[in-house]
Scaffold this motif. Structure first.
Motif, PDB file in Angstrom:
ATOM      1  N   ALA A 116     -17.159  42.691  -9.473  1.00  9.99           N
ATOM      2  CA  ALA A 116     -18.046  41.535  -9.316  1.00  9.99           C
ATOM      3  C   ALA A 116     -18.099  40.724 -10.611  1.00  9.99           C
ATOM      4  CB  ALA A 116     -19.445  42.007  -8.926  1.00  9.99           C
ATOM      5  N   GLY A 117     -18.130  41.409 -11.732  1.00  8.83           N
ATOM      6  CA  GLY A 117     -18.151  40.723 -13.021  1.00  8.83           C
ATOM      7  C   GLY A 117     -16.882  39.935 -13.277  1.00  8.83           C
ATOM      8  N   ALA A 118     -15.743  40.490 -12.879  1.00 10.00           N
ATOM      9  CA  ALA A 118     -14.470  39.777 -13.042  1.00 10.00           C
ATOM     10  C   ALA A 118     -14.466  38.510 -12.194  1.00 10.00           C
ATOM     11  CB  ALA A 118     -13.306  40.685 -12.665  1.00 10.00           C
ATOM     12  N   GLY A 119     -15.013  38.603 -10.987  1.00  8.34           N
ATOM     13  CA  GLY A 119     -15.120  37.422 -10.135  1.00  8.34           C
ATOM     14  C   GLY A 119     -16.012  36.360 -10.756  1.00  8.34           C
ATOM     15  N   TYR A 120     -17.110  36.787 -11.343  1.00 14.10           N
ATOM     16  CA  TYR A 120     -18.027  35.850 -11.995  1.00 14.10           C
ATOM     17  C   TYR A 120     -17.351  35.172 -13.186  1.00 14.10           C
ATOM     18  CZ  TYR A 120     -21.890  34.031 -14.715  1.00 14.10           C
ATOM     19  OH  TYR A 120     -22.708  33.214 -15.437  1.00 14.10           O
ATOM     20  N   LEU A 121     -16.633  35.951 -14.004  1.00 14.04           N
ATOM     21  CA  LEU A 121     -15.948  35.371 -15.157  1.00 14.04           C
ATOM     22  C   LEU A 121     -14.883  34.373 -14.720  1.00 14.04           C
ATOM     23  CD1 LEU A 121     -15.599  38.465 -17.511  1.00 14.04           C
ATOM     24  CD2 LEU A 121     -17.144  36.520 -17.758  1.00 14.04           C
ATOM     25  N   GLU A 122     -14.185  34.671 -13.638  1.00 12.08           N
ATOM     26  CA  GLU A 122     -13.180  33.742 -13.117  1.00 12.08           C
ATOM     27  C   GLU A 122     -13.843  32.451 -12.644  1.00 12.08           C
ATOM     28  OE1 GLU A 122      -9.197  32.776 -12.545  1.00 12.08           O
ATOM     29  OE2 GLU A 122     -10.142  34.431 -13.625  1.00 12.08           O
ATOM     30  N   TRP A 123     -14.991  32.578 -11.978  1.00 10.36           N
ATOM     31  CA  TRP A 123     -15.735  31.402 -11.549  1.00 10.36           C
ATOM     32  C   TRP A 123     -16.135  30.570 -12.756  1.00 10.36           C
ATOM     33  CZ3 TRP A 123     -20.991  30.295 -12.480  1.00 10.36           C
ATOM     34  CH2 TRP A 123     -21.494  29.185 -11.783  1.00 10.36           C
ATOM     35  N   ARG A 124     -16.593  31.214 -13.817  1.00 14.51           N
ATOM     36  CA  ARG A 124     -16.967  30.487 -15.044  1.00 14.51           C
ATOM     37  C   ARG A 124     -15.768  29.766 -15.639  1.00 14.51           C
ATOM     38  NH1 ARG A 124     -22.231  29.972 -17.125  1.00 14.51           N
ATOM     39  NH2 ARG A 124     -21.092  29.595 -19.027  1.00 14.51           N
ATOM     40  N   ARG A 125     -14.608  30.420 -15.599  1.00 16.01           N
ATOM     41  CA  ARG A 125     -13.396  29.800 -16.128  1.00 16.01           C
ATOM     42  C   ARG A 125     -13.084  28.521 -15.359  1.00 16.01           C
ATOM     43  NH1 ARG A 125      -7.454  30.538 -16.025  1.00 16.01           N
ATOM     44  NH2 ARG A 125      -7.643  31.689 -14.092  1.00 16.01           N
ATOM     45  N   TYR A 126     -13.175  28.560 -14.038  1.00 18.61           N
ATOM     46  CA  TYR A 126     -12.937  27.370 -13.227  1.00 18.61           C
ATOM     47  C   TYR A 126     -13.971  26.282 -13.500  1.00 18.61           C
ATOM     48  CZ  TYR A 126      -9.264  29.602 -10.530  1.00 18.61           C
ATOM     49  OH  TYR A 126      -8.095  30.203 -10.150  1.00 18.61           O
ATOM     50  N   ARG A 127     -15.216  26.669 -13.738  1.00 26.07           N
ATOM     51  CA  ARG A 127     -16.246  25.681 -14.049  1.00 26.07           C
ATOM     52  C   ARG A 127     -15.948  24.967 -15.363  1.00 26.07           C
ATOM     53  NH1 ARG A 127     -21.219  25.135 -11.323  1.00 26.07           N
ATOM     54  NH2 ARG A 127     -21.288  23.517 -12.897  1.00 26.07           N
ATOM     55  N   HIS A 128     -15.462  25.723 -16.370  1.00 24.11           N
ATOM     56  CA  HIS A 128     -15.097  25.087 -17.643  1.00 24.11           C
ATOM     57  C   HIS A 128     -13.904  24.161 -17.456  1.00 24.11           C
ATOM     58  CE1 HIS A 128     -17.901  26.820 -20.483  1.00 24.11           C
ATOM     59  NE2 HIS A 128     -17.735  27.992 -19.904  1.00 24.11           N
ATOM     60  N   ALA A 129     -12.925  24.561 -16.664  1.00 24.78           N
ATOM     61  CA  ALA A 129     -11.774  23.696 -16.383  1.00 24.78           C
ATOM     62  C   ALA A 129     -12.226  22.422 -15.667  1.00 24.78           C
ATOM     63  CB  ALA A 129     -10.738  24.453 -15.548  1.00 24.78           C
ATOM     64  N   ALA A 130     -13.154  22.552 -14.719  1.00 23.62           N
ATOM     65  CA  ALA A 130     -13.671  21.381 -14.015  1.00 23.62           C
ATOM     66  C   ALA A 130     -14.425  20.456 -14.977  1.00 23.62           C
ATOM     67  CB  ALA A 130     -14.584  21.816 -12.870  1.00 23.62           C
ATOM     68  N   ALA A 131     -15.191  21.036 -15.890  1.00 20.57           N
ATOM     69  CA  ALA A 131     -15.920  20.228 -16.866  1.00 20.57           C
ATOM     70  C   ALA A 131     -14.942  19.478 -17.775  1.00 20.57           C
ATOM     71  CB  ALA A 131     -16.857  21.108 -17.690  1.00 20.57           C
ATOM     72  N   LEU A 132     -13.859  20.145 -18.184  1.00 13.12           N
ATOM     73  CA  LEU A 132     -12.849  19.468 -18.992  1.00 13.12           C
ATOM     74  C   LEU A 132     -12.204  18.330 -18.215  1.00 13.12           C
ATOM     75  CD1 LEU A 132     -11.087  22.410 -20.837  1.00 13.12           C
ATOM     76  CD2 LEU A 132     -12.332  20.511 -21.871  1.00 13.12           C
ATOM     77  N   HIS A 133     -11.915  18.551 -16.943  1.00 11.86           N
ATOM     78  CA  HIS A 133     -11.333  17.505 -16.109  1.00 11.86           C
ATOM     79  C   HIS A 133     -12.274  16.308 -16.018  1.00 11.86           C
ATOM     80  CE1 HIS A 133     -10.440  15.460 -12.277  1.00 11.86           C
ATOM     81  NE2 HIS A 133      -9.182  15.688 -12.636  1.00 11.86           N
ATOM     82  N   THR A 134     -13.541  16.581 -15.798  1.00  7.47           N
ATOM     83  CA  THR A 134     -14.531  15.511 -15.708  1.00  7.47           C
ATOM     84  C   THR A 134     -14.626  14.744 -17.018  1.00  7.47           C
ATOM     85  OG1 THR A 134     -15.783  16.734 -14.061  1.00  7.47           O
ATOM     86  CG2 THR A 134     -16.961  15.011 -15.243  1.00  7.47           C
ATOM     87  N   GLU A 135     -14.579  15.465 -18.124  1.00  5.36           N
ATOM     88  CA  GLU A 135     -14.729  14.855 -19.446  1.00  5.36           C
ATOM     89  C   GLU A 135     -13.480  14.090 -19.882  1.00  5.36           C
ATOM     90  OE1 GLU A 135     -17.002  14.486 -23.098  1.00  5.36           O
ATOM     91  OE2 GLU A 135     -17.599  15.638 -21.354  1.00  5.36           O
ATOM     92  N   LEU A 136     -12.293  14.636 -19.598  1.00  4.65           N
ATOM     93  CA  LEU A 136     -11.069  14.075 -20.157  1.00  4.65           C
ATOM     94  C   LEU A 136     -10.239  13.247 -19.179  1.00  4.65           C
ATOM     95  CD1 LEU A 136      -9.937  17.211 -22.173  1.00  4.65           C
ATOM     96  CD2 LEU A 136     -11.147  15.200 -23.026  1.00  4.65           C
ATOM     97  N   VAL A 137     -10.213  13.607 -17.917  1.00  4.15           N
ATOM     98  CA  VAL A 137      -9.326  12.939 -16.966  1.00  4.15           C
ATOM     99  C   VAL A 137     -10.026  11.805 -16.229  1.00  4.15           C
ATOM    100  CG1 VAL A 137      -7.890  13.248 -14.916  1.00  4.15           C
ATOM    101  CG2 VAL A 137      -7.928  15.010 -16.685  1.00  4.15           C
TER     102      VAL A 137
END
Length: 83
Positions: A49-70
């Motif tokens: 469950a923790g690995a799934g949560y960390l993966e979700w966080r990773r995608y959220r950071h990628a989405a935030a970068l996309h919103t900020e930069l792209v």
């Protein structure tokens, strides 16, 4: 621009503290591996469950970068698209 993580590729860390140096109890993990079978199974379920949560966080950071930069550049993108 941050240089955080540069040169430290082999040292997995988050928040400046390497993962192995973190307190297992603070992460909700058993402090010892000397456990009965049922506790090992519980720990494995929690880790999954923790690995799934960390993966979700990773995608959220990628989405935030996309919103900020792209997205800010999207309106000014004048590249031609081949049909």
């Amino acid at each position: 621009m941050s240089d955080r993580g540069v040169g430290a590729v082999s040292a997995a860390q988050a928040g400046g503290t390497p993962w192995p140096a973190r307190d297992p109890a603070a992460l909700g993990l058993p402090a010892s591996f000397d456990l009965p079978v049922v506790d090992h199974l519980d720990a494995l379920a929690d880790l999954a469950a923790g690995a799934g949560y960390l993966e979700w966080r990773r995608y959220r950071h990628a989405a935030a970068l996309h919103t900020e930069l792209v997205l800010p550049e999207e309106d000014r993108d004048e590249r031609a698209v081949d049909a």
